[in-house]
Design a protein around this motif. Sequence first.
Motif, PDB file in Angstrom:
ATOM      1  N   TYR A 113      39.746 -26.146   2.645  1.00 38.58           N
ATOM      2  CA  TYR A 113      40.901 -25.962   3.518  1.00 38.58           C
ATOM      3  C   TYR A 113      40.626 -26.594   4.869  1.00 38.58           C
ATOM      4  O   TYR A 113      39.617 -26.295   5.509  1.00 38.58           O
ATOM      5  N   LEU A 114      41.526 -27.470   5.314  1.00 38.06           N
ATOM      6  CA  LEU A 114      41.456 -28.059   6.635  1.00 38.06           C
ATOM      7  C   LEU A 114      42.445 -27.339   7.535  1.00 38.06           C
ATOM      8  O   LEU A 114      43.653 -27.389   7.319  1.00 38.06           O
ATOM      9  N   GLY A 115      41.919 -26.635   8.557  1.00 35.81           N
ATOM     10  CA  GLY A 115      42.773 -25.912   9.486  1.00 35.81           C
ATOM     11  C   GLY A 115      42.628 -26.465  10.889  1.00 35.81           C
ATOM     12  O   GLY A 115      41.719 -27.245  11.185  1.00 35.81           O
ATOM     13  N   GLY A 116      43.524 -26.034  11.768  1.00 37.59           N
ATOM     14  CA  GLY A 116      43.477 -26.602  13.100  1.00 37.59           C
ATOM     15  C   GLY A 116      43.972 -25.649  14.163  1.00 37.59           C
ATOM     16  O   GLY A 116      44.030 -24.442  13.961  1.00 37.59           O
ATOM     17  N   GLY A 117      44.401 -26.255  15.259  1.00 35.49           N
ATOM     18  CA  GLY A 117      44.680 -27.656  15.493  1.00 35.49           C
ATOM     19  C   GLY A 117      45.710 -28.248  14.539  1.00 35.49           C
ATOM     20  O   GLY A 117      46.477 -27.573  13.866  1.00 35.49           O
ATOM     21  N   THR A 118      45.665 -29.561  14.490  1.00 35.07           N
ATOM     22  CA  THR A 118      46.552 -30.343  13.627  1.00 35.07           C
ATOM     23  C   THR A 118      45.698 -31.293  12.805  1.00 35.07           C
ATOM     24  O   THR A 118      45.395 -32.410  13.249  1.00 35.07           O
ATOM     25  N   PRO A 119      45.254 -30.890  11.616  1.00 36.17           N
ATOM     26  CA  PRO A 119      44.369 -31.753  10.830  1.00 36.17           C
ATOM     27  C   PRO A 119      44.928 -33.143  10.552  1.00 36.17           C
ATOM     28  O   PRO A 119      44.162 -34.117  10.522  1.00 36.17           O
ATOM     29  N   ASN A 120      46.249 -33.263  10.355  1.00 38.85           N
ATOM     30  CA  ASN A 120      46.776 -34.601  10.068  1.00 38.85           C
ATOM     31  C   ASN A 120      47.013 -35.416  11.332  1.00 38.85           C
ATOM     32  O   ASN A 120      47.637 -36.465  11.306  1.00 38.85           O
ATOM     33  N   TYR A 121      46.473 -34.925  12.489  1.00 36.06           N
ATOM     34  CA  TYR A 121      46.399 -35.735  13.699  1.00 36.06           C
ATOM     35  C   TYR A 121      45.293 -36.776  13.570  1.00 36.06           C
ATOM     36  O   TYR A 121      45.283 -37.785  14.279  1.00 36.06           O
ATOM     37  N   LEU A 122      44.351 -36.532  12.662  1.00 40.57           N
ATOM     38  CA  LEU A 122      43.293 -37.509  12.414  1.00 40.57           C
ATOM     39  C   LEU A 122      43.891 -38.795  11.858  1.00 40.57           C
ATOM     40  O   LEU A 122      44.882 -38.771  11.129  1.00 40.57           O
ATOM     41  N   SER A 123      43.249 -39.916  12.200  1.00 40.61           N
ATOM     42  CA  SER A 123      43.687 -41.200  11.660  1.00 40.61           C
ATOM     43  C   SER A 123      43.319 -41.284  10.183  1.00 40.61           C
ATOM     44  O   SER A 123      42.551 -40.461   9.669  1.00 40.61           O
ATOM     45  N   GLU A 124      43.836 -42.279   9.512  1.00 38.60           N
ATOM     46  CA  GLU A 124      43.526 -42.449   8.088  1.00 38.60           C
ATOM     47  C   GLU A 124      42.026 -42.660   7.883  1.00 38.60           C
ATOM     48  O   GLU A 124      41.427 -42.102   6.953  1.00 38.60           O
ATOM     49  N   LEU A 125      41.403 -43.472   8.755  1.00 45.33           N
ATOM     50  CA  LEU A 125      39.965 -43.708   8.628  1.00 45.33           C
ATOM     51  C   LEU A 125      39.182 -42.421   8.849  1.00 45.33           C
ATOM     52  O   LEU A 125      38.180 -42.169   8.173  1.00 45.33           O
ATOM     53  N   GLN A 126      39.621 -41.614   9.792  1.00 44.95           N
ATOM     54  CA  GLN A 126      38.926 -40.350  10.067  1.00 44.95           C
ATOM     55  C   GLN A 126      39.077 -39.373   8.917  1.00 44.95           C
ATOM     56  O   GLN A 126      38.130 -38.660   8.569  1.00 44.95           O
ATOM     57  N   LEU A 127      40.255 -39.341   8.288  1.00 45.33           N
ATOM     58  CA  LEU A 127      40.444 -38.470   7.124  1.00 45.33           C
ATOM     59  C   LEU A 127      39.541 -38.907   5.967  1.00 45.33           C
ATOM     60  O   LEU A 127      38.925 -38.073   5.294  1.00 45.33           O
ATOM     61  N   VAL A 128      39.451 -40.221   5.759  1.00 52.04           N
ATOM     62  CA  VAL A 128      38.581 -40.738   4.693  1.00 52.04           C
ATOM     63  C   VAL A 128      37.131 -40.389   4.989  1.00 52.04           C
ATOM     64  O   VAL A 128      36.381 -39.960   4.097  1.00 52.04           O
ATOM     65  N   ARG A 129      36.728 -40.556   6.242  1.00 51.91           N
ATOM     66  CA  ARG A 129      35.348 -40.256   6.607  1.00 51.91           C
ATOM     67  C   ARG A 129      35.037 -38.777   6.400  1.00 51.91           C
ATOM     68  O   ARG A 129      33.968 -38.413   5.894  1.00 51.91           O
ATOM     69  N   LEU A 130      35.960 -37.899   6.781  1.00 50.47           N
ATOM     70  CA  LEU A 130      35.748 -36.467   6.622  1.00 50.47           C
ATOM     71  C   LEU A 130      35.521 -36.102   5.159  1.00 50.47           C
ATOM     72  O   LEU A 130      34.573 -35.383   4.821  1.00 50.47           O
ATOM     73  N   VAL A 131      36.373 -36.601   4.278  1.00 51.88           N
ATOM     74  CA  VAL A 131      36.230 -36.287   2.857  1.00 51.88           C
ATOM     75  C   VAL A 131      34.945 -36.882   2.306  1.00 51.88           C
ATOM     76  O   VAL A 131      34.273 -36.268   1.460  1.00 51.88           O
ATOM     77  N   ASP A 132      34.557 -38.052   2.803  1.00 47.59           N
ATOM     78  CA  ASP A 132      33.304 -38.664   2.351  1.00 47.59           C
ATOM     79  C   ASP A 132      32.109 -37.803   2.732  1.00 47.59           C
ATOM     80  O   ASP A 132      31.172 -37.621   1.939  1.00 47.59           O
ATOM     81  N   ILE A 133      32.131 -37.240   3.959  1.00 47.86           N
ATOM     82  CA  ILE A 133      31.043 -36.339   4.386  1.00 47.86           C
ATOM     83  C   ILE A 133      30.940 -35.152   3.429  1.00 47.86           C
ATOM     84  O   ILE A 133      29.846 -34.767   3.002  1.00 47.86           O
ATOM     85  N   LEU A 134      32.080 -34.567   3.093  1.00 42.98           N
ATOM     86  CA  LEU A 134      32.076 -33.392   2.219  1.00 42.98           C
ATOM     87  C   LEU A 134      31.646 -33.759   0.804  1.00 42.98           C
ATOM     88  O   LEU A 134      30.920 -33.006   0.148  1.00 42.98           O
ATOM     89  N   ASP A 135      32.088 -34.921   0.320  1.00 38.26           N
ATOM     90  CA  ASP A 135      31.715 -35.360  -1.032  1.00 38.26           C
ATOM     91  C   ASP A 135      30.204 -35.533  -1.177  1.00 38.26           C
ATOM     92  O   ASP A 135      29.648 -35.324  -2.261  1.00 38.26           O
ATOM     93  N   LYS A 136      29.536 -35.908  -0.099  1.00 38.01           N
ATOM     94  CA  LYS A 136      28.098 -36.136  -0.156  1.00 38.01           C
ATOM     95  C   LYS A 136      27.305 -34.835  -0.252  1.00 38.01           C
ATOM     96  O   LYS A 136      26.141 -34.862  -0.676  1.00 38.01           O
ATOM     97  N   HIS A 137      27.922 -33.739   0.145  1.00 39.00           N
ATOM     98  CA  HIS A 137      27.171 -32.483   0.231  1.00 39.00           C
ATOM     99  C   HIS A 137      27.677 -31.383  -0.706  1.00 39.00           C
ATOM    100  O   HIS A 137      26.965 -30.407  -0.952  1.00 39.00           O
ATOM    101  N   PHE A 138      28.895 -31.520  -1.188  1.00 41.32           N
ATOM    102  CA  PHE A 138      29.475 -30.526  -2.093  1.00 41.32           C
ATOM    103  C   PHE A 138      30.043 -31.234  -3.319  1.00 41.32           C
ATOM    104  O   PHE A 138      30.241 -32.450  -3.322  1.00 41.32           O
ATOM    105  N   THR A 139      30.304 -30.453  -4.365  1.00 40.80           N
ATOM    106  CA  THR A 139      30.980 -30.981  -5.549  1.00 40.80           C
ATOM    107  C   THR A 139      32.447 -30.610  -5.475  1.00 40.80           C
ATOM    108  O   THR A 139      32.807 -29.435  -5.528  1.00 40.80           O
TER     109      THR A 139
END
Length: 447
Positions: A113-139
């Motif tokens: 769950y992404l809460g905020g704030g306004t999570p979709n205030y992130l740019s497309e690149l930032q959203l991709v980076r965030l999910v990539d960080i999580l993918d590296k550490h969780f399934t």
Amino acid sequence: MVKSDNNEARMIITSGQEEANHTKLFDSGLSFDPGVSHNDYIAALEEEKRNSDEALSVYIHLPFCPSRCLSCDHQTSVSHDHQQIDQYLDTLEIEVQLVTDHMGRGRRLQQLYLGGGTPNYLSELQLVRLVDILDKHFTIDDQTESSLEANAHRASVSQLSLLHGLGFRCLNLELRDLDPTVQQALGRHQSLPVIRDVVENARQIGFTTVATDLVYGLPMQSASSVQKTVEELLALAPDRVSCYTYSRRANHFQHQRAIDSQQLPSIADKVAIFSRIVDKFCSSGYEWIGLDCFARDQDSISQAHRNGSLQRNWIGYTAQPGRGVIGLGSSSMTDISSICVQNHADIAQWRESLERGELPMSAAARLSPNVRARRQALSDLMCNLHLTDDKHALLDGSQDYPALKALKEDGLVEIDGDRLTMTEAGRYTLHQACGDSSPMYRWRAIA
């Protein structure tokens, strides 16, 4: 269908003191303990390694907003510098790595769950980076219930397509109210045509759940104005609507001082408004879930509510079986088997702790077996409206909580043998006591 009478509803809460009393009766017994150390937090995470086969839920707090409405009761930071968000993600990656170093990497997530704030205030690149960080550490897989809060005015078709491609299937639109007079009093602007387009686009793209919120007790609200807002929401046919009561805390959220307190509805008016909300949703094919949510019949939480398996955690109502939540980001809450921890709300303090190689704990509470059992009993009652097998005895765990006698005398619960059932009056009253719009206060009231 739930039927109610506004005059009767007005009698449910007659004073702020009564509301406070019922909040105390349903206190979980959880209080922050200054004796819990950083090493205790590490030990609790290390203990989670034993549960490596169990799925976890992860909450990510993204505190950034382009602007702040006057009623905001979330931990937010207004920023127009996307480099600040990049720096936040840098620090978040440190926290994710540190937590998973202690807990073990690769744990499957049942909720993200992404809460905020306004999570979709992130740019497309930032959203991709965030999910990539999580993918590296969780399934994260097709079974993960991935959700985010969103501002409809920033949810373009391209952004929704990206989010869907990143695995998100639940979109939570933060609305609060649609009445123009109320919005003006809050310094907000929500365009109904834009919201309608976002809902339609999300469904066409493939989001399986489109949810909204509804907050009452706001300035300039009335039963008739909220009824119109509900009718407009019903035309959008959201899958879920979370309904919270607004509590003004101007000492903590100083921007709320700009709201004229004379424009706020009284407690009796708030109960009458909520009664109208219940009537409208329940007569339109929605099921009243727990205390503060309305969902369509086919929704997973409706099905869990009907079969008595509904759960509630820091994220909200869920049909998922586990309770444990790992909170990441400033001000977030971690709630695992033996400990409950709150991160530093101040972003600078949160970052400084992590840069020192420390978990960013600002407060914590130990969870004894008795507290865990009491919390689970309270959660079961709030979610499924009844307790059996003498679990309700946990509500009278000490002389400080003579809850059963008081609740029964007030007509809020009924006891038949070993079965305790919350009455309709109880749902109205306890919603007022525990249905706070602020995630922090709402969680502390009923966790």
